[in-house]
Motif scaffolding. Structure first.
Motif, PDB file in Angstrom:
ATOM      1  N   GLN A  72       4.284  12.556   1.772  1.00 22.09           N
ATOM      2  CA  GLN A  72       4.075  12.474   3.212  1.00 22.09           C
ATOM      3  C   GLN A  72       2.612  12.724   3.574  1.00 22.09           C
ATOM      4  OE1 GLN A  72       6.869  14.567   5.733  1.00 22.09           O
ATOM      5  NE2 GLN A  72       8.421  14.457   4.131  1.00 22.09           N
ATOM      6  N   ILE A  73       1.991  13.705   2.927  1.00 18.71           N
ATOM      7  CA  ILE A  73       0.585  14.007   3.204  1.00 18.71           C
ATOM      8  C   ILE A  73      -0.299  12.843   2.776  1.00 18.71           C
ATOM      9  CG2 ILE A  73      -1.344  15.504   2.556  1.00 18.71           C
ATOM     10  CD1 ILE A  73       0.747  17.801   2.399  1.00 18.71           C
ATOM     11  N   ALA A  74      -0.002  12.246   1.635  1.00 21.36           N
ATOM     12  CA  ALA A  74      -0.801  11.113   1.157  1.00 21.36           C
ATOM     13  C   ALA A  74      -0.670   9.915   2.103  1.00 21.36           C
ATOM     14  CB  ALA A  74      -0.373  10.734  -0.256  1.00 21.36           C
ATOM     15  N   LEU A  75       0.544   9.649   2.577  1.00 22.90           N
ATOM     16  CA  LEU A  75       0.738   8.537   3.514  1.00 22.90           C
ATOM     17  C   LEU A  75       0.039   8.809   4.843  1.00 22.90           C
ATOM     18  CD1 LEU A  75       4.488   7.666   2.854  1.00 22.90           C
ATOM     19  CD2 LEU A  75       2.510   6.242   2.335  1.00 22.90           C
ATOM     20  N   LEU A  76       0.134  10.033   5.321  1.00 19.24           N
ATOM     21  CA  LEU A  76      -0.559  10.383   6.563  1.00 19.24           C
ATOM     22  C   LEU A  76      -2.068  10.257   6.394  1.00 19.24           C
ATOM     23  CD1 LEU A  76       1.481  13.469   7.802  1.00 19.24           C
ATOM     24  CD2 LEU A  76       1.263  11.270   8.948  1.00 19.24           C
ATOM     25  N   SER A  77      -2.579  10.660   5.245  1.00 15.62           N
ATOM     26  CA  SER A  77      -4.021  10.564   5.005  1.00 15.62           C
ATOM     27  C   SER A  77      -4.485   9.111   5.017  1.00 15.62           C
ATOM     28  CB  SER A  77      -4.386  11.215   3.671  1.00 15.62           C
ATOM     29  OG  SER A  77      -4.132  12.597   3.727  1.00 15.62           O
ATOM     30  N   GLN A 124       0.830  -1.207   0.000  1.00 12.36           N
ATOM     31  CA  GLN A 124       0.000   0.000   0.000  1.00 12.36           C
ATOM     32  C   GLN A 124       0.865   1.257   0.000  1.00 12.36           C
ATOM     33  OE1 GLN A 124      -2.269  -0.792   3.536  1.00 12.36           O
ATOM     34  NE2 GLN A 124      -4.095  -1.369   2.367  1.00 12.36           N
ATOM     35  N   LYS A 125       1.922   1.244   0.802  1.00 12.80           N
ATOM     36  CA  LYS A 125       2.825   2.395   0.846  1.00 12.80           C
ATOM     37  C   LYS A 125       3.479   2.623  -0.508  1.00 12.80           C
ATOM     38  CE  LYS A 125       4.175   2.597   5.678  1.00 12.80           C
ATOM     39  NZ  LYS A 125       5.305   2.571   6.617  1.00 12.80           N
ATOM     40  N   ALA A 126       3.934   1.550  -1.139  1.00 15.25           N
ATOM     41  CA  ALA A 126       4.584   1.673  -2.444  1.00 15.25           C
ATOM     42  C   ALA A 126       3.617   2.226  -3.484  1.00 15.25           C
ATOM     43  CB  ALA A 126       5.127   0.320  -2.882  1.00 15.25           C
ATOM     44  N   ALA A 168       4.567  10.638  -5.997  1.00 10.97           N
ATOM     45  CA  ALA A 168       5.981  11.030  -6.034  1.00 10.97           C
ATOM     46  C   ALA A 168       6.244  12.028  -7.154  1.00 10.97           C
ATOM     47  CB  ALA A 168       6.857   9.799  -6.219  1.00 10.97           C
ATOM     48  N   ARG A 169       7.148  12.957  -6.895  1.00 14.02           N
ATOM     49  CA  ARG A 169       7.554  13.923  -7.911  1.00 14.02           C
ATOM     50  C   ARG A 169       8.471  13.267  -8.935  1.00 14.02           C
ATOM     51  NH1 ARG A 169       9.275  19.132  -4.257  1.00 14.02           N
ATOM     52  NH2 ARG A 169       7.262  19.437  -3.256  1.00 14.02           N
ATOM     53  N   LYS A 170       9.327  12.389  -8.442  1.00 16.99           N
ATOM     54  CA  LYS A 170      10.234  11.654  -9.314  1.00 16.99           C
ATOM     55  C   LYS A 170      10.383  10.249  -8.747  1.00 16.99           C
ATOM     56  CE  LYS A 170      14.077  13.653  -6.812  1.00 16.99           C
ATOM     57  NZ  LYS A 170      15.255  14.463  -6.835  1.00 16.99           N
TER      58      LYS A 170
END
Length: 90
Positions: free
Chosen positions: A28-33, A7-9, A16-18
């Motif tokens: 970071q915001i997406a993972l925290l959400s 899920q994290k991957a 990710a930007r790159k």
């Protein structure tokens, strides 16, 4: 309650930007959400779990600070992220 590696991957790949970007504000915001959603679901089933509630409030505060930073530095990325994650725009 915790996110597994797959899920994290998937979240990192989406925001990710790159390649191999795990530290950007968007990721970071997406993972925290995702963690907040998971803990919120847990709290609905276990309303007296106060330690999880405290952790949830800390995560929400951390996400709020990151979103404030992203909004001030890169508003375009902020608005895109808010739309993709269905978050409130303040």
């Amino acid at each position: 309650m915790a996110l597994d590696t797959a899920q994290k991957a998937q979240i990192v790949a989406k925001f990710a930007r790159k390649e191999k970007d795990t530290g950007s504000s968007e990721v970071q915001i997406a993972l925290l959400s995702a963690r907040i959603d998971s803990i919120t679901e847990h709290m609905q089933n276990n309303p007296k779990d106060f330690s999880s509630r405290l952790g949830l409030l800390k995560l929400v505060g951390q996400r709020k600070r990151l979103m404030k930073y992203l909004k001030s530095t890169n508003y375009g990325a902020y608005s895109k992220l808010v739309n993709e994650l269905n978050l409130k725009d303040k």
